[in-house]
Design an enzyme around this catalytic site. Sequence first.
Site, PDB file in Angstrom:
ATOM      1  N   ASP A 198       0.809  -1.222   0.000  1.00 48.32           N
ATOM      2  CA  ASP A 198       0.000   0.000   0.000  1.00 48.32           C
ATOM      3  C   ASP A 198       0.841   1.269   0.000  1.00 48.32           C
ATOM      4  O   ASP A 198       0.309   2.373  -0.045  1.00 48.32           O
ATOM      5  CB  ASP A 198      -0.925  -0.022   1.235  1.00 48.32           C
ATOM      6  CG  ASP A 198      -1.915   1.125   1.273  1.00 48.32           C
ATOM      7  OD1 ASP A 198      -2.480   1.453   0.212  1.00 48.32           O
ATOM      8  OD2 ASP A 198      -2.128   1.701   2.355  1.00 48.32           O
ATOM      9  N   SER A 222      -7.162   5.482   0.190  1.00 48.61           N
ATOM     10  CA  SER A 222      -7.421   4.163  -0.392  1.00 48.61           C
ATOM     11  C   SER A 222      -8.859   3.751  -0.092  1.00 48.61           C
ATOM     12  O   SER A 222      -9.327   3.866   1.040  1.00 48.61           O
ATOM     13  CB  SER A 222      -6.460   3.131   0.203  1.00 48.61           C
ATOM     14  OG  SER A 222      -5.115   3.517  -0.002  1.00 48.61           O
ATOM     15  N   GLN A 272      -5.820  -1.590  -6.502  1.00 45.12           N
ATOM     16  CA  GLN A 272      -6.403  -0.694  -5.511  1.00 45.12           C
ATOM     17  C   GLN A 272      -7.122   0.452  -6.203  1.00 45.12           C
ATOM     18  O   GLN A 272      -6.604   1.023  -7.169  1.00 45.12           O
ATOM     19  CB  GLN A 272      -5.304  -0.133  -4.594  1.00 45.12           C
ATOM     20  CG  GLN A 272      -5.832   0.748  -3.477  1.00 45.12           C
ATOM     21  CD  GLN A 272      -4.723   1.278  -2.576  1.00 45.12           C
ATOM     22  OE1 GLN A 272      -4.336   2.432  -2.685  1.00 45.12           O
ATOM     23  NE2 GLN A 272      -4.217   0.432  -1.685  1.00 45.12           N
TER      24      GLN A 272
END
Length: 283
Positions: A198, A222, A272
């Site tokens: 991430d 996110s 993502q």
Amino acid sequence: MLAVLDLEDSSARTTEDIFTGVSQRMPLGRVYGGQVLAQSLVAAERTIPEGRTVHSMHGYFLRPGDADQGITFSVDRIHDGRSFATRRTQAFQGGVPIFSAIASFQDDDPGLEHQAQLPGDLPEPEDLPDIEEQLTGLHPMSKRLFTDRPVDVRHVPSSIYLRVEGERVPRQAVWLRTRRRLPDDAALHRAVLAYLSDLTIQESILRAHGVAWATPGLKVASLDHAMWWHRPARVDEWLVYVQESPSARGGRGLAQGRIFTRDGVLVASVAQEVMVRVPDAAG
């Protein structure tokens, strides 16, 4: 980071397994998404029989977390089959969920095998500037957000912390490894891989539009995160994260990535969707 990933097994019991954890201190006070993703995986793996390893995880970031508060993780043992097991993990703060994910685990079975190839024109990580060189001139408090990371990060072609240099394209690569040697625990390396997945994947969206992290008023969050573990790897050795964004629209951008070992073994794939709000952005 290692202390944060070492969850406590709570004595509390419902129909689910309960674990508790803490957060790394963050300069802006918000829980880092990769941390709660990795912690959720650790919690789920605590309920899995030995010999089964995670192969996929799909999660949603529901609310921003407070890094000064503890986190409670509940694991629902959804399914245990002959070869696969499925777990749902939810992370709670203040009695409400901040993250929810479902992960699938499998026995190590033989089968068909192929993989995408690592791009052959990438510079070596030793030839790229480290984080200190990339943050010259940044305010010390802002610099802490990057230098306190437990991961060494080196960008190809260059970082976008302060400015976006070169061609504006929706792709980049990033070399990553932990700053210190980790124990020989495969489950820990899988969790840390989730942690670092991430870190920079959003940047392929920003790079395409020449938007640096330092842009005044920029808001990035996110929304969801999907990850597939393909092959084992050590995260304390150099990995390269090849990233691209196929689309951005409506204040959201989609980012995709593939993580390879230095010698070209495909370790994991990531996708993502990100909320991106740029002041005065048109279209």
